[in-house]
Design a protein around this motif. Structure first.
Motif, PDB file in Angstrom:
ATOM      1  N   SER A  45     -59.334  80.745   5.594  1.00  0.00           N
ATOM      2  CA  SER A  45     -57.948  80.744   5.117  1.00  0.00           C
ATOM      3  C   SER A  45     -57.655  79.400   4.456  1.00  0.00           C
ATOM      4  N   VAL A  46     -56.701  79.421   3.519  1.00  0.00           N
ATOM      5  CA  VAL A  46     -56.314  78.203   2.815  1.00  0.00           C
ATOM      6  C   VAL A  46     -54.859  78.351   2.366  1.00  0.00           C
ATOM      7  N   LYS A  47     -54.073  77.290   2.490  1.00  0.00           N
ATOM      8  CA  LYS A  47     -52.689  77.311   2.051  1.00  0.00           C
ATOM      9  C   LYS A  47     -52.622  77.283   0.521  1.00  0.00           C
ATOM     10  N   GLU A  48     -51.587  77.904  -0.034  1.00  0.00           N
ATOM     11  CA  GLU A  48     -51.478  77.983  -1.485  1.00  0.00           C
ATOM     12  C   GLU A  48     -51.232  76.621  -2.141  1.00  0.00           C
ATOM     13  N   ASN A  49     -50.820  75.621  -1.346  1.00  0.00           N
ATOM     14  CA  ASN A  49     -50.620  74.281  -1.897  1.00  0.00           C
ATOM     15  C   ASN A  49     -51.798  73.361  -1.638  1.00  0.00           C
ATOM     16  N   ALA A  50     -52.949  73.946  -1.217  1.00  0.00           N
ATOM     17  CA  ALA A  50     -54.144  73.132  -0.980  1.00  0.00           C
ATOM     18  C   ALA A  50     -54.596  72.464  -2.273  1.00  0.00           C
TER      19      ALA A  50
ATOM     20  N   MET B  17     -34.443  76.301   0.035  1.00  0.00           N
ATOM     21  CA  MET B  17     -34.527  76.564  -1.404  1.00  0.00           C
ATOM     22  C   MET B  17     -33.236  77.232  -1.876  1.00  0.00           C
ATOM     23  N   ARG B  18     -32.610  76.804  -2.991  1.00  0.00           N
ATOM     24  CA  ARG B  18     -31.285  77.285  -3.373  1.00  0.00           C
ATOM     25  C   ARG B  18     -31.191  77.532  -4.873  1.00  0.00           C
ATOM     26  N   ARG B  19     -30.312  78.441  -5.226  1.00  0.00           N
ATOM     27  CA  ARG B  19     -29.994  78.715  -6.631  1.00  0.00           C
ATOM     28  C   ARG B  19     -28.475  78.797  -6.761  1.00  0.00           C
ATOM     29  N   GLN B  20     -27.890  78.353  -7.886  1.00  0.00           N
ATOM     30  CA  GLN B  20     -26.455  78.425  -8.097  1.00  0.00           C
ATOM     31  C   GLN B  20     -26.128  79.126  -9.414  1.00  0.00           C
ATOM     32  N   VAL B  21     -25.168  80.074  -9.332  1.00  0.00           N
ATOM     33  CA  VAL B  21     -24.729  80.819 -10.511  1.00  0.00           C
ATOM     34  C   VAL B  21     -23.207  80.858 -10.492  1.00  0.00           C
ATOM     35  N   LEU B  22     -22.556  80.686 -11.662  1.00  0.00           N
ATOM     36  CA  LEU B  22     -21.086  80.671 -11.749  1.00  0.00           C
ATOM     37  C   LEU B  22     -20.623  81.792 -12.661  1.00  0.00           C
TER      38      LEU B  22
ATOM     39  N   VAL C 216     -30.330  89.745  -5.047  1.00  0.00           N
ATOM     40  CA  VAL C 216     -30.868  88.464  -4.582  1.00  0.00           C
ATOM     41  C   VAL C 216     -32.304  88.701  -4.129  1.00  0.00           C
ATOM     42  N   ASN C 217     -33.237  87.938  -4.691  1.00  0.00           N
ATOM     43  CA  ASN C 217     -34.648  88.106  -4.370  1.00  0.00           C
ATOM     44  C   ASN C 217     -35.308  86.756  -4.115  1.00  0.00           C
ATOM     45  N   ASP C 218     -36.263  86.752  -3.194  1.00  0.00           N
ATOM     46  CA  ASP C 218     -37.083  85.570  -2.923  1.00  0.00           C
ATOM     47  C   ASP C 218     -38.529  86.048  -2.846  1.00  0.00           C
ATOM     48  N   PRO C 219     -39.402  85.614  -3.787  1.00  0.00           N
ATOM     49  CA  PRO C 219     -40.778  86.119  -3.814  1.00  0.00           C
ATOM     50  C   PRO C 219     -41.655  85.649  -2.668  1.00  0.00           C
ATOM     51  N   ASP C 220     -41.194  84.684  -1.848  1.00  0.00           N
ATOM     52  CA  ASP C 220     -41.983  84.259  -0.699  1.00  0.00           C
ATOM     53  C   ASP C 220     -42.074  85.388   0.315  1.00  0.00           C
ATOM     54  N   SER C 221     -42.985  85.265   1.289  1.00  0.00           N
ATOM     55  CA  SER C 221     -43.224  86.320   2.260  1.00  0.00           C
ATOM     56  C   SER C 221     -42.619  85.987   3.609  1.00  0.00           C
TER      57      SER C 221
ATOM     58  N   ASP D  13     -48.965  81.434   2.772  1.00  0.00           N
ATOM     59  CA  ASP D  13     -47.744  81.238   2.000  1.00  0.00           C
ATOM     60  C   ASP D  13     -47.028  79.964   2.438  1.00  0.00           C
ATOM     61  N   ILE D  14     -46.421  79.263   1.486  1.00  0.00           N
ATOM     62  CA  ILE D  14     -45.505  78.173   1.779  1.00  0.00           C
ATOM     63  C   ILE D  14     -44.174  78.501   1.118  1.00  0.00           C
ATOM     64  N   ASN D  15     -43.144  77.830   1.537  1.00  0.00           N
ATOM     65  CA  ASN D  15     -41.816  78.123   0.993  1.00  0.00           C
ATOM     66  C   ASN D  15     -41.615  77.381  -0.328  1.00  0.00           C
ATOM     67  N   ASP D  16     -42.237  77.912  -1.393  1.00  0.00           N
ATOM     68  CA  ASP D  16     -42.193  77.236  -2.684  1.00  0.00           C
ATOM     69  C   ASP D  16     -41.356  77.985  -3.719  1.00  0.00           C
ATOM     70  N   ASN D  17     -40.593  78.962  -3.261  1.00  0.00           N
ATOM     71  CA  ASN D  17     -39.730  79.701  -4.184  1.00  0.00           C
ATOM     72  C   ASN D  17     -38.300  79.740  -3.659  1.00  0.00           C
ATOM     73  N   SER D  18     -37.357  79.552  -4.553  1.00  0.00           N
ATOM     74  CA  SER D  18     -35.944  79.642  -4.204  1.00  0.00           C
ATOM     75  C   SER D  18     -35.455  81.077  -4.389  1.00  0.00           C
ATOM     76  N   PRO D  19     -34.410  81.454  -3.655  1.00  0.00           N
ATOM     77  CA  PRO D  19     -33.806  82.768  -3.926  1.00  0.00           C
ATOM     78  C   PRO D  19     -33.317  82.835  -5.374  1.00  0.00           C
TER      79      PRO D  19
END
Length: 433
Positions: A240-245, A1-6, A360-365, A328-334
């Motif tokens: 248990s259940v995945k957040e993308n279920a 997951m990626r973010r770009q800032v200039l 720099v923050n990533d809300p995933d766990s 948790d799944i990796n559904d958030n970018s930094p």
């Protein structure tokens, strides 16, 4: 997951100092109310605060607190509702930074939001109808609706009363989520021939000052013969259940048995009202399958405690709890936020002069939320981590304006799921004599 800032900058002599300032205020304070004297607490006079272009940096968060530069005070900018901000999470706090320039200094600030008794206990239903056999034995239990109080601690729900209580008493059971299960226990036999209908008032009260309460009417109809209540096979089910279920996913199955025969032994299942909104996210089938009914988000809720009731045709009931862990799944970018940067730097600047600070923050766990940042090579700059989510770009070697008056700097940040890629660029960079 990626973010770009200039962004663009040049080099001057800067420094970075980190300190921690904390305040505590109650929720619902009026706009303009004083939070704290930040100038005094940072050891700066107001003129220096103004000259160094002091400002608040909150990233992507709503700015509830603002800086009064004329007086050097932090004041309430927007109404703060602790329940809307943090729900049942405690402690509840706002986190932001005070950024200064010439030289750059970043001061983390924490404002704890304390609870006031601004919510009364509320039942989701105004009334409940219960049918009870006149043959129900002393000690038979009947599950009642739990009230919801959005406040916490002493201001939250404390107790219940039931009036009149000629035939019944209340019994409360503490649960793992801190909410008390409410049962109505038969203490005196019912006689349908003497009294076929009864109306009781269930009252929930909190511990605030002044005390607040909510009520629900309970209507009882006395029937004939039902000797046994349903009994769950487990007091608590874990799932248990995945957040993308997907909607319709079967989470788990509960089961209760009733020793009675015929219609009195037929058991139906319902979801209780232990969690606001749970009826929108989950539903249960006639055979006890708990089904996902709506989207869930690990970043909003990592666990759900769902109360399940098993009710037979005679009105007798039992309760169980389903504890659901959300995966948790990796559904958030930094997310990269520039806190402060300079426009130029002298070629005679000392090594490790700070030229920019970013968060720099990533809300995933866990692994999904670990962020790694790197800087492009062969330039006289380095990237240093000043805290868990703050990075500084500093000079790393001698600068020579005659050799290179501008530099392009690329900072790449990524989480653990993918290799680093350009996430922030500084260009052009200009060296001053």
């Amino acid at each position: 997951m990626r973010r770009q800032v200039l962004w663009f900058f040049s080099v001057l002599c800067l420094s970075s100092v980190l300190g921690q300032v904390s305040y505590s205020i109650p929720e619902e304070m009026a706009k303009g109310s004083l939070v704290g004297n930040i100038a005094q607490d940072l050891g700066l006079d107001v003129k220096r605060l103004q000259a160094r272009r002091a400002r608040i940096h909150t990233g992507d968060s709503t700015e509830y607190i603002q800086l009064n530069k004329e007086k050097g005070l932090l004041v309430v900018k927007e109404r703060i509702d602790r329940e809307a901000l943090c729900g049942q999470t405690t402690p509840c706090a706002l986190h932001f930074q005070i950024a200064l320039e010439s030289p750059i200094e970043i001061f983390p600030v924490t404002v704890e939001i304390t609870d006031i008794n601004d919510n009364a206990p509320v039942f989701q239903k105004d009334e409940k109808n219960i049918e009870i056999s006149e043959s129900a034995v002393i000690g038979s239990k009947f599950m009642l609706e739990k009230a919801i109080d959005l406040d916490i601690g002493r201001n939250g729900l404390q107790s219940y009363t039931l009036k009149p209580n000629d035939n019944f008493i209340l019994k409360l059971h503490g649960q793992s989520d801190g909410v008390k299960k409410v049962e109505m226990i038969l203490q005196k036999p019912l006689d349908r021939e003497k009294k076929e209908f009864a109306s009781l008032l269930l009252t929930a009260v909190d511990g605030g000052e002044p005390q607040k309460s909510g009520t629900m009417q309970i209507h009882i109809t006395v029937l004939d013969a039902n000797d046994n209540a349903p009994v769950f096979t487990q007091t608590i089910y874990k799932a248990s259940v995945k957040e993308n279920a997907l909607k319709g996913t079967i989470i788990t199955k509960v089961s209760a048995s009733d020793a009675d025969k015929g219609s009195n032994g037929e058991v139906s299942y319902v979801i209780g009202n232990g969690v606001i909104g749970s009826l929108d996210l989950f539903h249960i089938t006639e055979d006890g399958q708990l089904i996902l009914n709506g989207p869930i988000d690990f970043e909003k809720a990592r666990n759900y405690e769902i109360d399940i009731e098993a009710v037979d045709r005679g009105g007798l009931s039992d309760s169980s709890k389903v504890s659901i862990d959300v995966g948790d799944i990796n559904d958030n970018s930094p997310v990269i936020n520039m806190i402060s940067s300079s426009n130029s730097v002298g070629e005679d600047s000392r090594s490790h002069t700070v030229v920019a600070v970013m968060s720099v923050n990533d809300p995933d766990s866990e692994e999904n939320g670990k962020v790694r940042c790197v800087i492009n090579k062969n330039i006289p700059f380095a990237l240093t981590a000043t805290s868990s989510n703050l990075y500084s770009i500093v000079t790393d070697s001698d600068l020579d304006r005659e050799t290179a008056s501008e530099h392009n700097i690329t900072v790449s940040c990524s989480d653990e799921e993918c290799p680093p890629s350009p996430a922030a660029s500084l260009s052009p960079y200009r060296s001053l004599t």
